[in-house]
Design an enzyme around this catalytic site. Structure first.
Site, mmCIF file in Angstrom:
data_model
loop_
_atom_site.group_PDB
_atom_site.id
_atom_site.type_symbol
_atom_site.label_atom_id
_atom_site.label_comp_id
_atom_site.label_asym_id
_atom_site.label_seq_id
_atom_site.Cartn_x
_atom_site.Cartn_y
_atom_site.Cartn_z
ATOM 1 N N CYS A 154 0.514 -1.133 -0.365
ATOM 2 C CA CYS A 154 0.063 0.301 -0.078
ATOM 3 C C CYS A 154 0.876 1.591 -0.307
ATOM 4 C CB CYS A 154 -0.603 -0.019 1.090
ATOM 5 S SG CYS A 154 -1.635 -1.754 1.255
ATOM 6 N N HIS A 170 -3.497 7.252 3.337
ATOM 7 C CA HIS A 170 -4.386 6.120 3.198
ATOM 8 C C HIS A 170 -5.295 5.319 3.388
ATOM 9 C CE1 HIS A 170 -3.926 1.843 1.429
ATOM 10 N NE2 HIS A 170 -3.790 0.972 2.337
ATOM 11 N N ASN A 175 -10.039 -0.091 1.002
ATOM 12 C CA ASN A 175 -8.856 -0.181 0.477
ATOM 13 C C ASN A 175 -8.013 -1.084 -1.022
ATOM 14 O OD1 ASN A 175 -6.491 -0.576 0.991
ATOM 15 N ND2 ASN A 175 -6.491 -1.858 2.795
HETATM 16 O O1 UT7 Z 1 -3.709 -1.022 3.223
HETATM 17 C C1 UT7 Z 1 -3.495 -1.775 5.187
HETATM 18 C C2 UT7 Z 1 -4.159 -3.118 5.370
HETATM 19 N N1 UT7 Z 1 -4.713 -3.605 6.038
HETATM 20 C C3 UT7 Z 1 -4.982 -2.977 7.499
HETATM 21 O O2 UT7 Z 1 -5.371 -1.772 6.913
HETATM 22 C C4 UT7 Z 1 -5.993 -2.960 8.164
HETATM 23 C C5 UT7 Z 1 -5.576 -2.515 9.897
HETATM 24 N N2 UT7 Z 1 -6.975 -4.054 10.339
HETATM 25 C C6 UT7 Z 1 -7.787 -2.733 10.572
HETATM 26 O O3 UT7 Z 1 -8.251 -2.362 9.978
HETATM 27 C C7 UT7 Z 1 -9.121 -3.828 11.330
HETATM 28 O O4 UT7 Z 1 -8.203 -4.229 12.170
HETATM 29 C C8 UT7 Z 1 -9.843 -4.908 11.188
HETATM 30 C C9 UT7 Z 1 -11.171 -3.486 10.450
HETATM 31 C C10 UT7 Z 1 -9.548 -5.975 10.260
HETATM 32 C C11 UT7 Z 1 -10.915 -5.038 12.288
HETATM 33 O O5 UT7 Z 1 -11.055 -4.426 12.986
HETATM 34 P P1 UT7 Z 1 -11.051 -4.662 14.884
HETATM 35 O O6 UT7 Z 1 -11.829 -3.356 15.049
HETATM 36 O O7 UT7 Z 1 -9.521 -4.725 14.711
HETATM 37 O O8 UT7 Z 1 -11.675 -6.403 14.333
HETATM 38 P P2 UT7 Z 1 -11.252 -7.404 15.220
HETATM 39 O O9 UT7 Z 1 -10.319 -8.118 14.129
HETATM 40 O O10 UT7 Z 1 -10.760 -7.088 16.651
HETATM 41 O O11 UT7 Z 1 -12.822 -8.443 15.335
HETATM 42 C C12 UT7 Z 1 -13.659 -8.085 16.630
HETATM 43 C C13 UT7 Z 1 -14.740 -8.857 16.012
HETATM 44 C C14 UT7 Z 1 -14.628 -10.059 16.251
HETATM 45 O O12 UT7 Z 1 -15.758 -10.758 16.916
HETATM 46 P P3 UT7 Z 1 -15.013 -11.615 18.200
HETATM 47 O O13 UT7 Z 1 -13.433 -12.703 18.131
HETATM 48 O O14 UT7 Z 1 -15.188 -10.654 19.239
HETATM 49 O O15 UT7 Z 1 -16.227 -12.890 18.985
HETATM 50 C C15 UT7 Z 1 -14.513 -10.673 14.441
HETATM 51 O O16 UT7 Z 1 -14.277 -12.048 14.073
HETATM 52 O O17 UT7 Z 1 -15.449 -8.484 14.975
HETATM 53 C C16 UT7 Z 1 -15.060 -10.266 14.002
HETATM 54 N N3 UT7 Z 1 -15.399 -9.520 12.712
HETATM 55 C C17 UT7 Z 1 -16.961 -9.584 11.973
HETATM 56 N N4 UT7 Z 1 -17.479 -9.470 12.125
HETATM 57 C C18 UT7 Z 1 -18.379 -9.222 11.002
HETATM 58 C C19 UT7 Z 1 -14.179 -9.603 12.485
HETATM 59 N N5 UT7 Z 1 -14.161 -9.701 10.465
HETATM 60 C C20 UT7 Z 1 -15.724 -9.344 10.448
HETATM 61 C C21 UT7 Z 1 -17.033 -8.857 9.636
HETATM 62 N N6 UT7 Z 1 -18.233 -8.643 9.922
HETATM 63 N N7 UT7 Z 1 -16.487 -8.767 7.904
#
Ligand code: UT7
Length: 312
Positions: free
Chosen positions: A112, A237, A267
């Protein structure tokens, strides 16, 4: 002599996939995606539209916008982690299609941050007078390495291309400073696995991004001899609205001074920054002589920030 952006162009596939469309094929919700990421929809390329096709379209428009011909381009840099194939490079493929017969061509792999790496590289060639015009394209067809079974990543990404022609600009304008960096020890946080799928430790990448975006933005301003108060517009970004917001707050900027295009495109990795600049130019939010800070981070891990005084 200063190097700056003298023309831009972008391309998005027509097919729009909304959060509601994704709700039908995986265990997710529009509400979760919108509140956690800021994304509402993304563009997904059809099978017959590969990375080089999107790069070509964006490049053609950038060359036209710059008011030069393809024959005048000295170097083509394509930032991508989703090339059509490992070789020939996407840059060689579009060199041929554009008829940029004089241009050297190479791809840049910095995920990215790729567009930032491209702009910083182009600046060196132009300001040393080795080359006059450099074409930089940030392009990704992330849908071909998306694991549609993994809701943690599948909802985040989109396809698209953004291109810029760089060349000499008037004194005081152009790229004032850049900062590039990498930390290979974080490689396992975000990578393509043997099945050719994106694997990501979202929480770790999130923490890295919040720290790095803020630090890079502050550092690059210092390198340019500027302060936060000098910034007219921030182009972060477009990875996650919460990460972008943290960078904006670090620079004490009001919401209307930060580009937000993530809701439309998701993204798009190396394409996100050039595409956002174009949308902000079209909306009249970037004017001549504005101080623009661009800042990105990505797999590698890599990061990059650029300060530009806008205009030719
Ligand atoms: O270009 C560079 C690339 N990457 C990035 O910039 C990504 C950086 N990270 C992020 O943007 C965030 O960490 C995410 C958007 C990927 C995830 O958000 P988060 O607030 O960190 O969520 P999390 O990973 O802590 O997950 C929270 C909950 C989990 O459930 P439990 O374990 O708490 O029951 C996940 O399983 O949200 C769940 N979850 C979803 N639920 C519905 C994860 N993905 C999804 C989804 N829909 N798509």
């Amino acid at each position: 002599m200063n190097a700056g952006i003298i023309g831009m162009g972008k391309f998005h596939p027509e097919k729009i996939v909304t959060n509601h469309d994704l709700e039908k094929v995986m265990d997710t919700s529009d509400e979760w995606i919108r509140t956690r990421t800021g994304i509402e929809e993304r563009r997904i390329a059809e099978d017959d539209c590969d990375t080089s096709d999107m790069a070509y379209e964006a490049a053609k428009r950038a060359i036209q916008d710059a008011g030069i011909t393809a024959e005048e381009i000295d170097l083509i840099l394509v930032a991508t982690v989703t090339p059509d194939r490992p070789f020939p490079s996407v840059s060689c493929m579009i060199q041929h299609r554009l008829g940029a017969v004089k241009a050297a061509a190479m791809d840049i792999s910095a995920a990215c941050s790729g567009f930032m790496y491209g702009v910083a590289t182009a600046k060196q060639f132009i300001e040393s007078k080795a080359y006059r015009y450099v074409l930089i394209v940030g392009v990704e067809k992330l849908s071909k390495i998306t694991n549609w079974e993994d809701r943690n990543t599948a909802v985040l990404f989109g396809d698209g291309a953004g291109a810029a022609v760089m060349g000499p600009v008037s004194k005081g304008r152009g790229v004032l400073a850049f900062e590039l960096g990498a930390d290979g020890s974080g490689g396992s946080q975000l990578y393509e696995n043997e099945q050719k799928h994106i694997v990501m430790n979202g929480r770790e990448v999130f923490k890295f991004a919040v720290r790095q975006m803020g630090e890079s933005a502050v550092n690059v301003l210092e390198k340019a001899g500027l302060t936060k108060d000098d910034v007219d517009f921030l182009i972060p970004h477009q990875a996650n609205i919460r990460i972008m917001e943290s960078a904006r707050q670090r620079l004490n900027l009001p919401v209307e001074k930060m580009s937000k295009t993530i809701h439309k495109y998701g993204n798009t990795s190396s394409a996100s920054i050039p595409v956002s600049i174009i949308d902000e130019l079209e909306a009249g939010n970037i004017k001549e002589d504005d101080i623009i800070v661009m800042v990105g981070f990505g797999g590698g891990l890599t990061w990059g920030a650029i300060v530009v005084k806008w205009g030719k």
